[in-house]
Design an enzyme around this catalytic site. Structure first.
Site, PDB file in Angstrom:
ATOM      1  CB  CYS A 252       6.010  24.853  40.960  1.00  0.00           C
ATOM      2  SG  CYS A 252       4.947  26.234  40.660  1.00  0.00           S
TER       3      CYS A 252
ATOM      4  CE  LYS B 242      -0.279  20.407  45.772  1.00  0.00           C
ATOM      5  NZ  LYS B 242       1.003  21.227  46.567  1.00  0.00           N
TER       6      LYS B 242
ATOM      7  N   GLY C 158       4.607  16.222  39.994  1.00  0.00           N
ATOM      8  CA  GLY C 158       4.402  16.755  38.703  1.00  0.00           C
ATOM      9  C   GLY C 158       3.888  18.411  38.937  1.00  0.00           C
TER      10      GLY C 158
ATOM     11  CG  PHE D 178       8.807  17.405  50.040  1.00  0.00           C
ATOM     12  CD1 PHE D 178       8.561  17.464  48.625  1.00  0.00           C
ATOM     13  CD2 PHE D 178       8.086  18.241  50.875  1.00  0.00           C
ATOM     14  CE1 PHE D 178       7.348  18.428  48.016  1.00  0.00           C
ATOM     15  CE2 PHE D 178       7.058  19.121  50.517  1.00  0.00           C
ATOM     16  CZ  PHE D 178       6.820  19.267  48.998  1.00  0.00           C
TER      17      PHE D 178
ATOM     18  CB  VAL E 188       0.564  32.748  41.857  1.00  0.00           C
ATOM     19  CG1 VAL E 188       1.156  34.037  42.666  1.00  0.00           C
ATOM     20  CG2 VAL E 188       1.222  31.528  42.227  1.00  0.00           C
TER      21      VAL E 188
ATOM     22  CE  LYS F  62       2.313  23.003  51.554  1.00  0.00           C
ATOM     23  NZ  LYS F  62       2.856  23.948  52.560  1.00  0.00           N
ATOM     24  CD  GLU F  63      -1.167  24.458  41.583  1.00  0.00           C
ATOM     25  OE1 GLU F  63      -1.904  23.687  41.217  1.00  0.00           O
ATOM     26  OE2 GLU F  63      -0.612  25.270  40.953  1.00  0.00           O
TER      27      GLU F  63
ATOM     28  CE  LYS G 258       8.672  29.020  43.748  1.00  0.00           C
ATOM     29  NZ  LYS G 258       7.838  28.640  44.493  1.00  0.00           N
TER      30      LYS G 258
HETATM   31  P1  NAD Z   1      -1.587  30.428  35.798  1.00  0.00           P
HETATM   32  O1  NAD Z   1      -1.444  29.725  34.455  1.00  0.00           O
HETATM   33  O2  NAD Z   1      -2.611  29.827  36.705  1.00  0.00           O
HETATM   34  O3  NAD Z   1      -1.815  31.888  35.773  1.00  0.00           O
HETATM   35  C1  NAD Z   1      -1.310  32.936  35.126  1.00  0.00           C
HETATM   36  C2  NAD Z   1      -2.329  33.902  34.450  1.00  0.00           C
HETATM   37  O4  NAD Z   1      -1.634  35.124  33.726  1.00  0.00           O
HETATM   38  C3  NAD Z   1      -3.462  33.568  33.501  1.00  0.00           C
HETATM   39  O5  NAD Z   1      -4.749  33.718  33.971  1.00  0.00           O
HETATM   40  C4  NAD Z   1      -3.304  34.284  32.096  1.00  0.00           C
HETATM   41  O6  NAD Z   1      -4.179  34.678  31.600  1.00  0.00           O
HETATM   42  C5  NAD Z   1      -2.497  35.744  32.775  1.00  0.00           C
HETATM   43  N1  NAD Z   1      -1.664  36.246  31.865  1.00  0.00           N
HETATM   44  C6  NAD Z   1      -0.917  35.883  31.019  1.00  0.00           C
HETATM   45  N2  NAD Z   1      -0.401  36.894  30.399  1.00  0.00           N
HETATM   46  C7  NAD Z   1      -0.867  37.952  30.513  1.00  0.00           C
HETATM   47  C8  NAD Z   1      -0.843  39.348  30.396  1.00  0.00           C
HETATM   48  N3  NAD Z   1       0.040  39.968  29.278  1.00  0.00           N
HETATM   49  N4  NAD Z   1      -1.631  40.464  31.084  1.00  0.00           N
HETATM   50  C9  NAD Z   1      -2.302  39.869  32.063  1.00  0.00           C
HETATM   51  N5  NAD Z   1      -2.666  38.529  32.249  1.00  0.00           N
HETATM   52  C10 NAD Z   1      -1.643  37.868  31.747  1.00  0.00           C
HETATM   53  O7  NAD Z   1      -0.127  30.692  36.632  1.00  0.00           O
HETATM   54  P2  NAD Z   1       0.161  30.331  37.970  1.00  0.00           P
HETATM   55  O8  NAD Z   1       0.131  29.146  38.353  1.00  0.00           O
HETATM   56  O9  NAD Z   1      -0.832  31.256  38.869  1.00  0.00           O
HETATM   57  O10 NAD Z   1       1.758  30.790  38.337  1.00  0.00           O
HETATM   58  C11 NAD Z   1       1.902  31.859  38.041  1.00  0.00           C
HETATM   59  C12 NAD Z   1       3.463  32.269  38.252  1.00  0.00           C
HETATM   60  O11 NAD Z   1       3.713  31.869  39.622  1.00  0.00           O
HETATM   61  C13 NAD Z   1       4.379  31.169  37.410  1.00  0.00           C
HETATM   62  O12 NAD Z   1       5.650  31.889  37.485  1.00  0.00           O
HETATM   63  C14 NAD Z   1       4.778  30.141  38.657  1.00  0.00           C
HETATM   64  O13 NAD Z   1       5.863  29.442  38.384  1.00  0.00           O
HETATM   65  C15 NAD Z   1       4.616  30.822  39.922  1.00  0.00           C
HETATM   66  N6  NAD Z   1       4.243  30.286  40.991  1.00  0.00           N
HETATM   67  C16 NAD Z   1       3.136  29.111  40.835  1.00  0.00           C
HETATM   68  C17 NAD Z   1       2.810  28.643  42.095  1.00  0.00           C
HETATM   69  C18 NAD Z   1       1.725  27.570  41.939  1.00  0.00           C
HETATM   70  O14 NAD Z   1       1.422  26.577  42.725  1.00  0.00           O
HETATM   71  N7  NAD Z   1       0.965  27.448  40.864  1.00  0.00           N
HETATM   72  C19 NAD Z   1       3.563  28.572  43.142  1.00  0.00           C
HETATM   73  C20 NAD Z   1       4.568  29.352  43.122  1.00  0.00           C
HETATM   74  C21 NAD Z   1       4.866  30.395  42.226  1.00  0.00           C
END
Ligand code: NAD
Length: 441
Positions: A261, A322, A258, A250, A11, A152-153, A205
């Site tokens: 999220c 996916k 999986g 969907f 994100v 969406k990824e 969300k």
């Molecule tokens: P991710 O695990 O890919 O990335 C999180 C990042 O945060 C990592 O690089 C980690 O090193 C960093 N991090 C952790 N602690 C830290 C700190 N104290 N200071 C600085 N950096 C730090 O996670 P993501 O998939 O990007 O998801 C992040 C959030 O967004 C989650 O809450 C998730 O639910 C939400 N989200 C994700 C998606 C998705 O498709 N991946 C979509 C919408 C929302």
């Protein structure tokens, strides 16, 4: 606008690059030194269509920078996004330790007024905790807002650049206007920026993800009935989805959702509902259906080959949860691979982009990795398809049959045409469609 994005994962990186692309001056910060060093050299740590070009362009133009120095990012930015992970805690609730650690760090580094936005998916009430954590460290004014991310990824860049809607939870009109202006370049075709109170934004969300997960599990339940009744779940899907009130998205039956999220957000929503004294039965059933669905390939393998798979070779097509991503978090393939290994079988897997991730984080050298999808079939007793990658959709079925030792195909995404499987002589199981059993077996 000077913007800091803290947490440079799926994100944070997309948000940072996307905001830089509309002319903002963005720094992305992360505690993962290796990731940040790589990004400074233009190395993209994840597979996401269009992201590499977006990062390179904005890095080159000097609008996007990377750092491990979170306090420096806080000092130079007017708006700070928190985009760190919120994994499930032991009781299923969202673990806020990373979010609150960042909040405290922001508080310690602030040298003036700031807008802090939770981009991470967080339960209702988190903005208040973030504000308290920041204010415990500083006397400077902070406006905490909620701006959940719906990307969406696999289509993350497009989703961020052209969102269906932007949800902004704010408690201050001027801050609302400032954030609205930040997002206006992304909604020029008229999609909405929805300004609302913070609690409603936080709930939106989870409600969206829980609704989507519900559609999937609901359809998988119907697929189970179709299977039992000799009906075809794909026909039912078309019949149901063409109702305007329902719509076609969907509703695909499959081996379950999986990713990073849906599984954790459904769990967190169940926890929040229970804590609030509200019956979480609908979502508990959604989760139970999904867990059962992920075991569908193992049930077929058990029936067809027995529960001792020693000497058996199982080919896997698709590891990521996916297509168009290398993300394997909570992927149904994890359940199948571990199950086959537990039963003493060998696994040979292929995925267009996720094999490196699979080797590094999950299976190491416990499984074989094939150079292409056909190589995975050589001498295999069965093929299990987990991910509907485009190149898997219309393969050379005759060649597949010749390469395999056995004739069993488990199609977890209903992508192979049933008639073709009959013609080629496969024993074929898909989701909610009558199985194909060749006469001689
Ligand atoms: P991710 O695990 O890919 O990335 C999180 C990042 O945060 C990592 O690089 C980690 O090193 C960093 N991090 C952790 N602690 C830290 C700190 N104290 N200071 C600085 N950096 C730090 O996670 P993501 O998939 O990007 O998801 C992040 C959030 O967004 C989650 O809450 C998730 O639910 C939400 N989200 C994700 C998606 C998705 O498709 N991946 C979509 C919408 C929302």
């Amino acid at each position: 606008m000077k913007i800091g994005v803290i947490g440079t994962g799926y994100v944070g990186l997309v948000v940072g690059a996307g905001l830089a692309h509309t002319g903002n001056d963005v720094v992305c910060a992360d505690i993962d030194d290796e990731k940040i060093q790589g990004l400074k050299e233009g190395k993209i740590p994840i597979y996401e269509p269009g992201l590499e070009e977006l990062v390179h362009e904005n890095l080159g133009a000097g609008r996007l920078t990377f750092t491990t120095d979170v306090p420096a990012a806080v000092r130079r930015s007017r708006i700070l996004f928190i985009a760190v992970g919120t994994p499930p805690g032991e009781d299923g609730s969202a673990d806020l330790q990373h979010v609150l650690a960042v909040a405290r760090e922001i508080g310690r580094a602030m040298d003036g007024e700031r807008i802090v936005i939770t981009k991470s998916t967080v339960p209702v009430g988190t903005a208040r905790k973030v504000r308290e954590a920041i204010q415990a460290e500083t006397d400077h004014r902070v406006h905490v807002c909620s701006n959940p991310e719906f990307l969406k990824e696999g289509a993350a860049v497009d989703d961020f650049m052209k969102p269906d809607r932007v949800v902004l939870g704010v408690d201050n009109e001027a801050v609302g206007r400032e954030l609205q202006s930040l997002y206006e370049p992304f909604v020029r075709t008229g999609n909405q920026i929805l300004l609302m109170d913070i609690a409603s934004a936080e709930i939106t969300k989870y409600a969206a993800n829980a609704m989507l997960a519900t559609r999937i599990s609901f359809m998988n339940m119907i697929a189970g009935l179709c299977q039992a009744a000799g009906a075809d779940a794909d026909q039912v899907r078309l019949g149901v989805g063409s109702d305007d009130r329902i719509g076609p998205s969907f509703l695909f039956p499959g081996i379950g959702y999986g990713g990073s999220c849906f599984p954790k957000d459904v769990k967190a929503m169940v926890r929040t509902l229970r804590d609030t004294g509200i019956d979480a039965g609908i979502l508990e059933a959604v989760e139970a259906m999904n867990e059962s669905q992920k075991r569908f390939p193992l049930r077929i393998l058990d029936q067809a080959l027995g529960t001792d798979l020693s000497g058996r070779r199982i080919a896997i097509w698709g590891l990521s949860f996916k297509p168009n991503t290398d993300d394997m978090r909570e992927a149904p393939s994890l359940v199948t691979v571990e199950g086959v290994l537990e039963r003493g079988g060998e696994v040979v897997a292929h995925d267009p982009v996720a094999m490196e991730e699979a080797r590094r984080l999950h299976f190491g050298d416990r499984i074989e990795y094939a150079e292409n999808n056909y190589q995975a079939l050589e001498g295999a007793d069965a093929l299990v398809l987990h991910t509907e990658w485009h190149p898997y959709r219309r393969p050379d079925f005759q060649r597949m049959r010749q390469l395999m030792r056995g004739d069993l195909v488990v199609d977890g995404r209903n992508i192979f045409p049933v008639q073709k499987m009959v013609e080629v002589g496969f024993r074929y199981h898909s989701i909610g469609r009558p199985p194909v059993i060749p006469a001689e077996s």
